[in-house]
Design an enzyme around this catalytic site. Sequence first.
Site, PDB file in Angstrom:
ATOM      1  N   THR A   1       0.842  -1.200   0.000  1.00 33.07           N
ATOM      2  CA  THR A   1       0.000   0.000   0.000  1.00 33.07           C
ATOM      3  C   THR A   1       0.873   1.244   0.000  1.00 33.07           C
ATOM      4  O   THR A   1       0.626   2.205  -0.742  1.00 33.07           O
ATOM      5  CB  THR A   1      -0.925  -0.006   1.227  1.00 33.07           C
ATOM      6  OG1 THR A   1      -1.780  -1.158   1.175  1.00 33.07           O
ATOM      7  CG2 THR A   1      -1.783   1.239   1.281  1.00 33.07           C
TER       8      THR A   1
ATOM      9  N   GLN B   1      -6.041  -2.092  -2.596  1.00 33.48           N
ATOM     10  CA  GLN B   1      -5.413  -0.867  -2.107  1.00 33.48           C
ATOM     11  C   GLN B   1      -4.583  -0.214  -3.204  1.00 33.48           C
ATOM     12  O   GLN B   1      -3.730  -0.859  -3.816  1.00 33.48           O
ATOM     13  CB  GLN B   1      -4.517  -1.161  -0.902  1.00 33.48           C
ATOM     14  CG  GLN B   1      -5.260  -1.781   0.277  1.00 33.48           C
ATOM     15  CD  GLN B   1      -5.167  -3.287   0.305  1.00 33.48           C
ATOM     16  OE1 GLN B   1      -5.304  -3.944  -0.728  1.00 33.48           O
ATOM     17  NE2 GLN B   1      -4.936  -3.847   1.482  1.00 33.48           N
TER      18      GLN B   1
ATOM     19  N   GLN C   1     -10.081   2.287  -3.110  1.00 29.25           N
ATOM     20  CA  GLN C   1      -9.660   1.874  -1.768  1.00 29.25           C
ATOM     21  C   GLN C   1      -8.317   2.517  -1.440  1.00 29.25           C
ATOM     22  O   GLN C   1      -7.367   2.446  -2.219  1.00 29.25           O
ATOM     23  CB  GLN C   1      -9.537   0.346  -1.690  1.00 29.25           C
ATOM     24  CG  GLN C   1      -9.163  -0.148  -0.294  1.00 29.25           C
ATOM     25  CD  GLN C   1      -9.232  -1.666  -0.173  1.00 29.25           C
ATOM     26  OE1 GLN C   1      -9.684  -2.353  -1.074  1.00 29.25           O
ATOM     27  NE2 GLN C   1      -8.795  -2.191   0.957  1.00 29.25           N
ATOM     28  N   ASP C   2      -8.240   3.149  -0.255  1.00 30.56           N
ATOM     29  CA  ASP C   2      -6.998   3.753   0.240  1.00 30.56           C
ATOM     30  C   ASP C   2      -6.505   4.904  -0.638  1.00 30.56           C
ATOM     31  O   ASP C   2      -5.309   5.010  -0.940  1.00 30.56           O
ATOM     32  CB  ASP C   2      -5.896   2.693   0.364  1.00 30.56           C
ATOM     33  CG  ASP C   2      -6.140   1.714   1.494  1.00 30.56           C
ATOM     34  OD1 ASP C   2      -7.191   1.813   2.138  1.00 30.56           O
ATOM     35  OD2 ASP C   2      -5.297   0.850   1.722  1.00 30.56           O
TER      36      ASP C   2
ATOM     37  N   ASP D   1     -11.875   2.835   3.296  1.00 26.02           N
ATOM     38  CA  ASP D   1     -10.746   3.363   4.072  1.00 26.02           C
ATOM     39  C   ASP D   1      -9.983   4.423   3.279  1.00 26.02           C
ATOM     40  O   ASP D   1      -8.759   4.482   3.294  1.00 26.02           O
ATOM     41  CB  ASP D   1      -9.771   2.231   4.451  1.00 26.02           C
ATOM     42  CG  ASP D   1     -10.436   1.102   5.213  1.00 26.02           C
ATOM     43  OD1 ASP D   1     -11.521   1.325   5.786  1.00 26.02           O
ATOM     44  OD2 ASP D   1      -9.886  -0.014   5.222  1.00 26.02           O
TER      45      ASP D   1
ATOM     46  N   ARG E   1     -13.682   3.176  10.629  1.00 24.95           N
ATOM     47  CA  ARG E   1     -13.537   1.921  11.364  1.00 24.95           C
ATOM     48  C   ARG E   1     -12.119   1.860  11.935  1.00 24.95           C
ATOM     49  O   ARG E   1     -11.185   2.462  11.389  1.00 24.95           O
ATOM     50  CB  ARG E   1     -13.840   0.714  10.483  1.00 24.95           C
ATOM     51  CG  ARG E   1     -12.931   0.540   9.275  1.00 24.95           C
ATOM     52  CD  ARG E   1     -13.242  -0.753   8.548  1.00 24.95           C
ATOM     53  NE  ARG E   1     -12.383  -0.963   7.390  1.00 24.95           N
ATOM     54  CZ  ARG E   1     -12.188  -2.144   6.808  1.00 24.95           C
ATOM     55  NH1 ARG E   1     -12.791  -3.232   7.306  1.00 24.95           N
ATOM     56  NH2 ARG E   1     -11.412  -2.254   5.754  1.00 24.95           N
TER      57      ARG E   1
ATOM     58  N   TRP F   1      -8.743   0.827  12.350  1.00 26.38           N
ATOM     59  CA  TRP F   1      -7.636   0.090  11.740  1.00 26.38           C
ATOM     60  C   TRP F   1      -6.636  -0.351  12.808  1.00 26.38           C
ATOM     61  O   TRP F   1      -6.088  -1.443  12.754  1.00 26.38           O
ATOM     62  CB  TRP F   1      -6.970   0.992  10.701  1.00 26.38           C
ATOM     63  CG  TRP F   1      -5.842   0.378   9.944  1.00 26.38           C
ATOM     64  CD1 TRP F   1      -5.666  -0.939   9.643  1.00 26.38           C
ATOM     65  CD2 TRP F   1      -4.723   1.058   9.376  1.00 26.38           C
ATOM     66  NE1 TRP F   1      -4.504  -1.124   8.927  1.00 26.38           N
ATOM     67  CE2 TRP F   1      -3.913   0.092   8.746  1.00 26.38           C
ATOM     68  CE3 TRP F   1      -4.332   2.402   9.331  1.00 26.38           C
ATOM     69  CZ2 TRP F   1      -2.734   0.420   8.087  1.00 26.38           C
ATOM     70  CZ3 TRP F   1      -3.164   2.741   8.670  1.00 26.38           C
ATOM     71  CH2 TRP F   1      -2.381   1.748   8.057  1.00 26.38           C
TER      72      TRP F   1
END
Length: 540
Positions: free
Chosen positions: A303, A333, A355-356, A377, A445, A447
């Site tokens: 990532t 990611q 994502q990310d 996220d 959320r 992590w």
Amino acid sequence: MTLKNIILVVVICLVQIFCLIIPTVLSTSDQNSSLTQWCDETPHPGPCKYFMSHGHHRFEPPKQRSDFRKILVEIAIDRALEARRHAFQLGPNCESKPQKSAWADCLKLYDDTIFQLNRTLEGLNTKKRSCTDFDAQTWLSTALTNIDTCRAGSLELNVTDFIMPIASSYNVTELISNGLAINAGLVDNKEAHQVNDDDHDQEFPSWLSETERRRLLKASPSAIKANLVVAKDGSGHYRTVQGALNAAARRRVGTRFVIHVKTGIYRENIEVGISNNNIMLMGDGLRKTIITSSRSVNAGYTTYSSATAGIDGLRFIARGITFQNTAGPQKGQAVALRSASDLSVFYRCSFMGYQDTLMVHSQRQFYKECYIYGTIDFIFGNAAVVFQNCIIYVRRPLKGQVNVITAQGRNDPYQSTAISIHNSQVRAAPDLLPVVRAFKTFLGRPWKQYSRTIFLKCFLDNVISPAGWLEWNRSPFALKTLYYGEFKNFGPASSTRHRVRWPGFHVITSTKVASQFTAGSLISGRSWLPSTGVPFTLGL
């Protein structure tokens, strides 16, 4: 000499020897006892006691907390150097792309950890102290985050057997954590962080004068005399952004360096190195200047290394640019921008991914009037970061997925980090809007164990699910240790009536509590934001 006299002489000599040895033994015992008492105040007393007596240095018992803090940082530097040496030696043993990717990340992250620790130690030098305890807490938080990122990369690429000895065998995490805990007791909680919304009458740091800030931020790009110009058509100094950044890194003077990135789509991955400070990337507008790439975890990157743009140099500023990752929702990611730049600002920029999307990795960061697009996220990391007057667009995810806006990565209770979203808007992106009821969307959320995210005075459209927040993988992980807060939000989904009932979730009603997460307090904005020329609000 008679036998009796000889025995008498021997006895006298032995007594004299013992008289010399016993005070030393007692002194050593007292010293060890004193060091043990100090170590017992830390979260990890075992490594503290061991390396106090088995390290390269022999330490005198500290007289005060600040002395003990310096000792802990010195020990952490020694152990980080050992881990870094081990990491370097692993290079020739990399046999696969995942191993090479995770290894390269860890080597870079350990270099940065050593940099942050040295920066802290030098800054706290009593003879020429150049930083505050608040600064030290930021840099120690970053050093700890780096080690955690090294571990995370090895897990993502399934090379833990190869990488974990670097990240876990040298007690660097425990030693930095000890330093954080001791330094936390020195941070002045009564510092003048609480400010009024219109309090802009600060002095400007020497690295950017008031004239410069007005010229750089308020003028149009065409009116600014840039140090270098990047243009796709060859009309500038360079055709690529990285070419200009490399040239900037070779300069001898570290003053503000402006790179004008003209209209165009720049398909490249860029890096602003840790020693390439005071860079400003100025685009022609977020719809006109686009830096884009498509790296992803599914393509063999971590990532961390998937980022289209990776920013490490201090005091970075970006204006009028879109940072994009086009890997798409199927590739997992895929980061558009990763920032670990201390005292950095992103003004009227856009960050686009799934994502990310935006990795606010570490340090103190400020985002003003920006647009962030993503699914899962998509604002994540362990920086102390404030988003002000931004618009967060939730995109359409894959079938069966849910959307989560934030995943904050605070992994130690003493880290001075949080994601604060202030006076901003959360809306459905155009692709989600027609099917908004088919997908659930959550504010965040956990992590990491001490995840901390706050929404202050934000507009929350009906894209947000009534529960507001989501467990990590349907587990009770961190629900007691996280801190999630909402303060005076408004809009269709702002009601907290049906929010989660976790111990760590808070409906904030106190202005004093909410003010801890403003730009004036969380990122100590009073001392540096005025110099950037970006409009800002220090308080609520």
